[in-house]
Design an enzyme around this catalytic site. Structure first.
Site, PDB file in Angstrom:
ATOM      1  CG  HIS A  64      -1.935  -1.124   1.198  1.00 37.83           C
ATOM      2  ND1 HIS A  64      -2.066  -2.043   2.207  1.00 37.83           N
ATOM      3  CD2 HIS A  64      -2.838  -1.486   0.251  1.00 37.83           C
ATOM      4  CE1 HIS A  64      -3.028  -2.916   1.901  1.00 37.83           C
ATOM      5  NE2 HIS A  64      -3.506  -2.600   0.724  1.00 37.83           N
ATOM      6  CG  HIS A  65       4.707   1.676  -2.108  1.00 35.50           C
ATOM      7  ND1 HIS A  65       4.308   0.488  -2.677  1.00 35.50           N
ATOM      8  CD2 HIS A  65       5.322   2.374  -3.088  1.00 35.50           C
ATOM      9  CE1 HIS A  65       4.677   0.488  -3.955  1.00 35.50           C
ATOM     10  NE2 HIS A  65       5.299   1.605  -4.230  1.00 35.50           N
ATOM     11  CE  LYS A  97      -4.779  -1.231 -13.105  1.00 36.96           C
ATOM     12  NZ  LYS A  97      -5.508  -2.503 -13.211  1.00 36.96           N
ATOM     13  CE  LYS A 157       4.264  -7.328 -13.926  1.00 38.05           C
ATOM     14  NZ  LYS A 157       3.234  -8.149 -14.591  1.00 38.05           N
ATOM     15  CG  ASP A 187       8.816   5.980 -12.883  1.00 36.52           C
ATOM     16  OD1 ASP A 187       9.022   5.652 -11.701  1.00 36.52           O
ATOM     17  OD2 ASP A 187       9.682   6.439 -13.631  1.00 36.52           O
ATOM     18  CE  LYS A 198      -1.635 -11.397 -11.550  1.00 36.78           C
ATOM     19  NZ  LYS A 198      -0.792 -10.525 -12.360  1.00 36.78           N
ATOM     20  CB  SER A 212      -3.876  -1.033 -16.577  1.00 39.09           C
ATOM     21  OG  SER A 212      -4.402  -2.250 -17.043  1.00 39.09           O
TER      22      SER A 212
HETATM   23  N1  GLU Z   1      -2.339  -8.992 -15.342  1.00 38.84           N
HETATM   24  C1  GLU Z   1      -1.430  -8.066 -15.950  1.00 38.84           C
HETATM   25  C2  GLU Z   1      -0.058  -8.184 -15.303  1.00 38.84           C
HETATM   26  O1  GLU Z   1       0.277  -9.191 -14.734  1.00 38.84           O
HETATM   27  C3  GLU Z   1      -1.964  -6.653 -16.011  1.00 38.84           C
HETATM   28  C4  GLU Z   1      -2.228  -5.992 -14.702  1.00 38.84           C
HETATM   29  C5  GLU Z   1      -2.939  -4.656 -14.828  1.00 38.84           C
HETATM   30  O2  GLU Z   1      -3.120  -4.168 -15.923  1.00 38.84           O
HETATM   31  O3  GLU Z   1      -3.301  -4.140 -13.772  1.00 38.84           O
HETATM   32  O4  GLU Z   1       0.765  -7.317 -15.422  1.00 38.84           O
END
Ligand code: GLU
Length: 474
Positions: free
Chosen positions: A67-68, A73, A97, A102, A109, A365
């Site tokens: 949660h930083h 996402k 990632k 950035d 997940k 995204s």
């Molecule tokens: N599931 C994708 C990933 O592993 C996309 C995640 C996203 O767009 O939030 O990077």
């Protein structure tokens, strides 16, 4: 797709990579432990009534790793072998990632433990809506809280059900459409998201191949032109990266799916292969290609670039010594075990790691979420303005030179950026800048040994900085 489809040890693998890289940082141990830890794990089950009236209990998860930065996402995976360790590992990878490219999110997940092929569309819709409902109940979804996206076994269709369920439970929510990304364009999605992970992988490998010195060290000429590529997985990611490599001048000589693989050293056209698979139900038997009945053998084909774009743990201590590629580009999350990684390092094989290579999906995204929050399509405000300015420039050029440009030349010069142009250009910029950051980190500290360690260290430094800015750590 692989013999090893479980997440056994996967969170452990991610943490091993983390620890290896963290040795080269000077952050306090407590901060490193906080970065590594999974902050919230929501494990739940819900009943599902089959069409014959029997009740099945479905297991599901949503893990918010860090949660930083908020929202968190990451995608939602539908797979029968998924387990908690795997979801935690994939959530952690999302944190690293996002930091590398950035994108201002923490990692998350989700997963539903089902084989989507065993359910009808109507059943999948019920499962997806119920899953979303459970997330809403516990505040594990929302445009400022946690924003899911597609992953293995899910796509635009599921995202459309998710946004619809969320909006039904939050009537009048102004930003509610940003509760999930990877939606169809008609439902608040952004153009270019579908191709984004594959296109990002293509930009990553193109950038890596552009450094003549690095290619020389691998015994390869610079550039993608003519390089022999093998792709494992022909889903959204695998298909698009194969297509972009093919269009970018590389030679796609092998394609693999779970039913088998095909090879043709003269090159395969991914679109024709996908059309064949659609028509016949299998990759095998593609005209002019040689069948490889055991899919995993494709990973050992003689090629320059290998792109595993299906599932985790497919490159292991068992097959790493037999891999012939000089460059491995990780389209999937976690396709290489630490044991295989050590073999590749010793053999001087370049691995472009998942946490950078497949970050194109989450990057676009992010653009989709920005579009949702700003309530306007990219390009809408300035496309015509740009075209008008460019047309005046062309007119001035013609009157100064006394020459007329052809219609074709005018069309190239007078072109306001569309949403797709803007998204693709933002993705290209992101992938190039991030590649330079991790390559520079490796050049500065060659003891890191490989791009994965450099990528982890880059991510760790950025997250540590964010924690310091929050005042959590001195
Ligand atoms: N599931 C994708 C990933 O592993 C996309 C995640 C996203 O767009 O939030 O990077």
């Amino acid at each position: 797709m692989s013999s090893s489809q479980t997440g056994d040890g996967m969170f452990d693998f991610v943490n091993q990579y983390f620890d290896h890289a963290a040795r080269w940082s000077d952050h306090p141990q407590g901060l490193l432990e906080q970065i590594k830890a999974c902050n919230s794990v929501y494990r739940f089950s819900f009943p599902f009534r089959n069409d014959d009236g029997t009740i099945e209990v479905i297991r599901a998860w949503r893990v918010e790793h860090s949660h930083h930065k908020l929202p968190t996402k990451g995608g939602i995976r539908y797979a029968s072998h998924v387990d908690e360790e795997e979801v935690k590992a994939l959530a952690a990878l999302m944190t690293y990632k996002c930091a590398i490219v950035d994108v201002p999110y923490g990692g998350a997940k989700g997963a539903v433990q089902i084989d989507p092929k065993q359910y009808s569309v109507e059943q999948l819709e019920r499962i997806t809506r119920r899953y979303t409902h459970e997330l809403v109940k516990k505040n594990f979804i929302g445009p400022g809280i946690d924003v899911p996206a597609p992953d293995y076994g899910t796509g635009e269709r599921e995202m459309a059900w998710i946004v619809d369920t969320y909006m039904a439970l939050h009537p009048g929510s102004l930003d509610g459409v940003g509760c999930v990304t990877g939606k169809p364009v008609t439902q608040g999605g952004v153009r270019g998201r579908r191709e984004a992970t594959g296109r990002g992988l293509y930009f990553a490998v193109r950038e890596a191949a552009s450094f003549a010195d690095d290619m020389k060290a691998l015994g390869l000429p610079p550039g993608l032109e003519g390089k022999r590529v093998v792709v494992q997985g022909l889903g959204n990611v695998g298909y698009h990266v194969a297509k972009f490599c093919h269009e970018g001048g590389a030679r796609v000589i092998g394609l693999a799916e779970y039913e088998g693989a095909i090879m043709n050293t003269a090159g395969l056209d991914p679109d024709a292969v996908v059309a064949h698979r659609k028509a016949t139900g299998s990759l095998l038997g593609f005209p002019g290609a040689t069948d490889i009945p055991h899919s995993a053998d494709a990973l050992e084909l003689d090629c320059d670039i290998l792109i595993p774009a299906a599932l985790e743990n497919v490159l292991t201590g068992g097959n790493a010594a037999r891999v012939k590629a000089r460059i491995i580009v990780e389209g999937a999350n976690g396709p290489t075990t630490p044991e295989a990684e050590a073999v590749f390092r010793d053999r001087g094989i370049m691995v472009i790691p998942d946490l950078y290579a497949n970050a194109g999906g989450v990057t676009v995204s992010y653009f989709e979420w920005l579009k949702n929050l700003s309530h306007v399509r990219f390009g809408r405000m300035n496309k015509r303005l740009e075209e008008r300015d460019e047309a005046s420039f062309v007119q001035a050029l013609e009157s100064l030179t006394g020459k007329k440009l052809s219609d074709e030349q005018k069309r190239t010069l007078v072109h306001g950026a569309s949403e797709e142009d803007i998204v693709n250009s933002g993705l290209e910029e992101t992938m190039i800048v991030a590649y330079h950051a991790i390559r520079d980190a490796l050049k500065r500290n060659p003891k890191l040994g490989d791009l994965r360690a450099a990528a982890f260290l880059t991510a760790i430094d950025k997250i540590a900085m964010a924690y310091k800015e929050l005042g959590v750590f001195p």
